[in-house]
Write an enzyme that holds these catalytic residues in place. Structure first.
Site, short mmCIF file in Angstrom:
data_model
loop_
_atom_site.label_atom_id
_atom_site.label_comp_id
_atom_site.label_asym_id
_atom_site.label_seq_id
_atom_site.Cartn_x
_atom_site.Cartn_y
_atom_site.Cartn_z
N LYS A 175 -1.91 -9.13 3.91
CA LYS A 175 -2.46 -10.46 3.67
C LYS A 175 -1.43 -11.40 3.05
CE LYS A 175 -5.37 -8.45 0.22
NZ LYS A 175 -4.41 -7.67 -0.58
N LYS B 279 3.19 -2.75 8.34
CA LYS B 279 1.76 -2.83 8.04
C LYS B 279 1.28 -4.28 8.10
CE LYS B 279 0.03 -2.65 3.73
NZ LYS B 279 -0.68 -2.29 2.50
N LYS C 116 8.83 -3.87 -2.15
CA LYS C 116 8.39 -5.20 -2.60
C LYS C 116 9.53 -5.97 -3.25
CE LYS C 116 3.71 -4.99 -1.97
NZ LYS C 116 2.48 -5.70 -1.95
N1 AQP Z 1 -2.75 -2.93 7.42
C1 AQP Z 1 -3.63 -2.13 6.83
N2 AQP Z 1 -4.20 -1.12 7.53
C2 AQP Z 1 -5.10 -0.30 6.93
N3 AQP Z 1 -5.51 -0.43 5.64
C3 AQP Z 1 -4.98 -1.41 4.92
N4 AQP Z 1 -5.16 -1.80 3.64
C4 AQP Z 1 -4.37 -2.87 3.40
N5 AQP Z 1 -3.68 -3.21 4.50
C5 AQP Z 1 -4.02 -2.31 5.47
C6 AQP Z 1 -6.07 -1.15 2.69
O1 AQP Z 1 -6.89 -2.14 2.10
C7 AQP Z 1 -7.21 -1.75 0.76
C8 AQP Z 1 -6.98 -2.87 -0.20
O2 AQP Z 1 -5.61 -3.21 -0.16
P1 AQP Z 1 -4.91 -4.05 -1.29
O3 AQP Z 1 -5.13 -5.47 -1.06
O4 AQP Z 1 -5.32 -3.59 -2.63
O5 AQP Z 1 -3.39 -3.65 -1.21
P2 AQP Z 1 -2.39 -3.59 -0.05
O6 AQP Z 1 -2.45 -2.25 0.58
O7 AQP Z 1 -1.08 -3.97 -0.67
O8 AQP Z 1 -2.89 -4.67 0.99
P3 AQP Z 1 -2.07 -5.85 1.61
O9 AQP Z 1 -2.96 -6.61 2.52
O10 AQP Z 1 -0.78 -5.36 2.18
O11 AQP Z 1 -1.82 -6.72 0.32
P4 AQP Z 1 -0.51 -7.43 -0.14
O12 AQP Z 1 -0.02 -8.21 1.07
O13 AQP Z 1 -0.93 -8.29 -1.25
O14 AQP Z 1 0.45 -6.37 -0.59
C9 AQP Z 1 -6.38 -0.53 0.44
O15 AQP Z 1 -7.20 0.63 0.56
C10 AQP Z 1 -5.31 -0.52 1.51
O16 AQP Z 1 -4.83 0.79 1.82
#
Ligand code: AQP
Length: 336
Positions: free
Chosen positions: A203, A200, A118
């Site tokens: 969002k 990955k 990050k």
């Molecule tokens: N691409 C993905 N495939 C499978 N699972 C995913 N999760 C997130 N992206 C994927 C799962 O969604 C849950 C909530 O995620 P989060 O928002 O708390 O954190 P994150 O993993 O950091 O998700 P993002 O979308 O990538 O957020 P940003 O962009 O803000 O960092 C978790 O169970 C995660 O594993």
């Protein structure tokens, strides 16, 4: 130590309000949460404190937090039976995080790979919050003494850190925290970016073509899937290393239709990527449209969301402060 009701496990899940949830969040996590909630005592949190590690306009953070809460309700999670709340509504999270900071070695926090990733992604804003994020996450978990925490691959290292901090703390002060185990439930898929299938799907990705957002219209979904990066071989088979784009679309299609990879390969044998992508787009639309309709109904009812969030915060706070008060007493704060 106050824990789950008899015969049911207490399970805790958080989602950051860092943007509109994607198909990745849905297939990797959300889709399993309703089933998980039927069998366990579940606590669901919108991690709005964590969302502050990247720069947000205040109105955007507020709106995204309300919207993320509405998504949790749209999934069918029952706010009466579960605890569904916003992290910032329970100040015990930040309070325990401070205390745990003082029981975490700088070196062990420095080893977190998400911090390294990050910091590269947000090179213009490498703040201390990004560095201590896993310690806040440890507080999120340890406050509630959960039996299990569902974590994707990306969060395993953070859960390990939470376990290490809890074990260290218990070693000094006695049996204060329950040591959380990873939750091995129905496996969630790892969905990758549509424009860079080695990464990955996230969002907060600045390229909106890289993800299907849960608010995308049917046309937007179809366009994004049709322009997803694949390869020049024009053959549909699963090989995550050689064909990451096609394999990702196959994973998505498999999750949405229930078909396994062999059936999908047979279905598209001799057909080109055009047919395949059109079928994937239809399957995603069919999966997401009813959820979106339910979300739109709920997000319009701000009074209902506020009432649920208030009750959720009260229920969460009752559990959280029980743990925090114990911790504060143990470490030696003067309590009156
Ligand atoms: N691409 C993905 N495939 C499978 N699972 C995913 N999760 C997130 N992206 C994927 C799962 O969604 C849950 C909530 O995620 P989060 O928002 O708390 O954190 P994150 O993993 O950091 O998700 P993002 O979308 O990538 O957020 P940003 O962009 O803000 O960092 C978790 O169970 C995660 O594993």
């Amino acid at each position: 130590m106050e824990t789950a009701t008899e015969n049911r496990k207490r399970v805790l899940s958080f989602v950051q309000s860092s943007g509109t949830p994607t198909l990745g969040n849905y297939l990797g996590a959300f889709r399993n949460w309703a089933g998980m909630a039927a069998e366990n005592d579940c606590i669901f949190g919108v991690a709005d404190l964590h969302a502050l590690t990247v720069r947000n306009a205040p109105a955007d953070l507020r709106r995204r937090s309300i919207e993320m809460y509405a998504w949790l309700l749209a999934l069918g999670l029952d706010p009466e039976k579960n605890i569904i709340f916003l992290q910032s509504h329970v100040p015990a999270h930040a309070q325990l995080a401070w205390i745990l900071n003082c029981y975490t070695a700088f070196g062990e926090a420095s080893r977190m790979t998400q911090f390294k990733d990050k910091s590269k992604q947000h090179a213009d804003n490498v703040n201390v919050g990004l560095f201590t994020y896993p310690i806040l996450m440890a507080a999120d978990i340890l406050l509630y003494n959960p039996d299990q925490v569902p974590v994707g691959d990306d969060q395993k290292q953070h859960l390990e850190l939470a376990r290490d901090i809890a074990t260290r703390f218990n070693g000094i002060y006695g049996d204060v925290f329950k040591i959380p185990e990873p939750y091995i439930g129905k496996k969630g898929a790892r969905v990758t970016s549509l424009t860079d299938p080695e990464k990955k799907m996230s969002k907060s990705d600045p390229n909106v073509k890289s993800f299907v957002s849960l608010t995308d219209t049917n046309d937007q979904i179809a366009k994004k899937i049709k322009s997803a990066v694949t390869d020049s071989e024009a053959a549909v088979y699963f090989d995550a290393e050689k064909k990451p784009g096609v394999s990702n679309l196959m994973t998505i299609y498999s999750c949405c239709t229930g078909r396994d990879f062999a059936a999908i390969e047979a279905e598209f044998a001799g057909k080109g990527y055009g047919d395949f992508k059109a079928a994937v787009a239809d399957a995603v639309v069919a999966e997401l449209e009813p959820l979106r309709t339910e979300y739109e109904r709920i997000v319009g009812d701000k009074a209902y969301i506020a009432a649920c969030a208030k009750t959720g915060a009260e229920k969460a706070a009752r559990l959280a402060y029980r743990t925090l008060n114990k911790v504060m007493k143990k470490v030696g704060f003067y309590q009156v």
